[in-house]
Motif scaffolding. Structure first.
Motif, mmCIF file in Angstrom:
data_model
loop_
_atom_site.group_PDB
_atom_site.id
_atom_site.type_symbol
_atom_site.label_atom_id
_atom_site.label_comp_id
_atom_site.label_asym_id
_atom_site.label_seq_id
_atom_site.Cartn_x
_atom_site.Cartn_y
_atom_site.Cartn_z
ATOM 1 N N ILE A 410 -12.250 1.138 -3.736
ATOM 2 C CA ILE A 410 -13.563 0.797 -3.199
ATOM 3 C C ILE A 410 -13.446 0.000 -1.904
ATOM 4 C CG2 ILE A 410 -15.647 -0.570 -3.606
ATOM 5 C CD1 ILE A 410 -15.704 2.009 -5.051
ATOM 6 N N TYR A 411 -12.670 -1.053 -1.932
ATOM 7 C CA TYR A 411 -12.594 -1.914 -0.755
ATOM 8 C C TYR A 411 -11.969 -1.203 0.447
ATOM 9 C CZ TYR A 411 -11.450 -5.876 2.199
ATOM 10 O OH TYR A 411 -11.323 -6.717 3.261
ATOM 11 N N PRO A 412 -10.822 -0.495 0.317
ATOM 12 C CA PRO A 412 -10.292 0.231 1.483
ATOM 13 C C PRO A 412 -11.256 1.265 2.044
ATOM 14 C CG PRO A 412 -8.607 0.042 -0.224
ATOM 15 C CD PRO A 412 -9.887 -0.415 -0.831
ATOM 16 N N VAL A 413 -11.947 1.983 1.158
ATOM 17 C CA VAL A 413 -12.896 2.990 1.630
ATOM 18 C C VAL A 413 -14.077 2.326 2.331
ATOM 19 C CG1 VAL A 413 -14.599 4.675 0.838
ATOM 20 C CG2 VAL A 413 -12.247 4.798 0.008
ATOM 21 N N PHE A 414 -14.545 1.222 1.797
ATOM 22 C CA PHE A 414 -15.654 0.503 2.437
ATOM 23 C C PHE A 414 -15.265 0.057 3.842
ATOM 24 C CE2 PHE A 414 -17.800 -3.493 3.436
ATOM 25 C CZ PHE A 414 -19.125 -3.107 3.339
#
Length: 426
Positions: A410-414
């Motif tokens: 989630i965080y890398p994609v965000f």
């Protein structure tokens, strides 16, 4: 205006090297914050905490003289070996270290640990994120007002003293009141010094005294001459933006998928409320029908039903038409879905996106969520929504899309979707 800093550098140090060192240290800390964020819950991101960075490279470089020459170093405690002796290897691996084994190998490094406050952590967490193409501006009544020049006043702060205007008014007053000039008095005094006639000297002395008295009564600068620069408050042009959060909550979305979507939107909510003052957030969730909801309902209230994606897009189009003129507002949208859609809804979805949503939007981000490991399978066919959005990207629309199937993604994609970049996102 150009400012030249001519201060000398500290002994043995260079300003350029110090700036390079500060940038390197900040990059280490930002990387540590990103790594720490991947293992945290969304609620924990709002708090500070302990992070660690490698100690290597944290010393500020400086110039110094090397030892030079050839030196022999004698180490104490050796009574067995002399120079040139070959040290025997312990038999059968009998050597014993002073500590336990390390799992870091040759690349292991000591770590420097320290605490970050909530404000420091969030500043680093959101440092290189931004809304793309935030350009449309308008005057608003609620914006904090700025200052502009608004003439002069007879009272104010000494720092706002208008010297030129004050001098001009003082000169006009002196001319109007016929204040004697110092040059006139100097000429009369020179004539008095050269005059030998007693009567003329008395007359000159009386005239000089009268002029000096008149000069004292009419000051060079009077308080009525003083003027101060005046400023008044005016609305500042600000960039306004609205973010539409479109989430699929239909029956095809499992609890794992909904959890991924909510985590993405929580990150987005933190990012928007932290970085921008004039961003409104509109929450829309949909099954076979869409509804605008508040924050609490969006994140916590359960729902189920069929899937009609066009209902959410139609709700967004209607809200934009009623409340957010594209000429004044920067319009963004973030959609999270599992990619499923009703069989007969694909054409309407593509038409709404192409003709109504994307032309009015600055940026549209699509996140497709899946079960754990689902997107790792290369033979898995793309979903219906993914195919529609892929064709729209090929036409040059401001659209980005990514897939996630686990919390750690989630965080890398965000960051990938909202990182600071040049031009349009892809």
């Amino acid at each position: 205006m150009q400012i030249l800093d001519r201060r000398l550098n500290p002994s043995g140090k260079s300003l350029e090297n110090r700036q390079r060192f500060l940038r390197r240290a900040k990059a280490h800390i930002q990387r540590a914050v990103r790594e720490a964020s991947q293992d945290r819950n969304i609620s924990d991101i709002l708090e500070g905490g302990e992070i660690s960075i490698p100690t290597g490279g944290l010393n500020e470089p400086r110039f110094h003289h090397g030892p030079g020459g050839i030196h022999d170093n004698v180490l104490p405690g050796n009574k067995t070996f002399a120079e040139g002796d070959i040290l025997p290897r312990p038999e059968g691996g009998g050597g014993r270290g002073a500590g336990g084994a390390s799992d870091g190998g040759a690349d292991a490094e000591d770590a420097f640990r320290f605490m970050l406050t909530r404000e420091e952590f969030l500043d680093l967490f959101l440092d290189d994120l931004e809304l793309p193409d935030l350009a449309k501006r308008r005057l608003t009544d609620v914006e904090q007002e700025g200052l502009r020049r608004a003439g002069y006043s007879v009272s104010g702060s000494p720092v706002n003293l208008a010297v030129t205007r004050t001098s001009r008014l003082a000169m006009a007053r002196r001319i109007a009141l016929r204040r004697p000039s110092p040059r006139t008095i100097e000429q009369l005094e020179a004539e008095l010094a050269a005059c030998e006639d007693a009567e003329r000297r008395v007359a000159l002395q009386a005239e000089i005294a009268a002029l000096k008295t008149r000069m004292q009564r009419i000051p060079y600068i009077d308080p009525i001459d003083i003027r101060y620069r005046r400023f008044e408050s005016v609305p500042k042009p600000v960039a306004q933006a609205v973010m539409f959060c479109l989430m699929d909550v239909s029956g095809s979305m499992s609890e794992h998928m909904k959890d991924l979507a909510k985590r993405f939107y929580m990150l987005l909510y933190i990012f928007l409320t932290r970085r921008y003052r004039h961003v409104e957030i509109v929450f829309i969730r949909h099954t076979d029908r869409a509804e605008e909801v508040d924050e609490e309902t969006f994140f916590r209230s359960p729902a189920t039903g069929g899937t009609v994606v066009s209902s959410a897009l139609e709700a967004m189009r209607r809200i934009v038409e009623d409340r957010y003129r594209p000429q004044d507002w920067n319009i963004y949208a973030a959609q999270a879905s599992d990619g499923d859609n009703s069989y007969g809804d694909g054409e309407l979805t593509a038409s709404l996106l192409k003709d109504a949503i994307l032309p009015a939007s600055q940026y549209f981000a699509y996140l497709e969520v899946g079960e754990a490991g689902q997107h790792d399978n290369p033979v898995m066919p793309n979903s219906a929504l993914w195919g529609i959005y892929d064709r729209l990207i090929g036409d040059g629309h401001p659209l980005s899309m990514r897939k996630v199937s686990s919390r750690s993604e989630i965080y890398p994609v965000f960051r990938d979707l909202f990182q600071r970049r040049e031009g349009k996102a892809v």
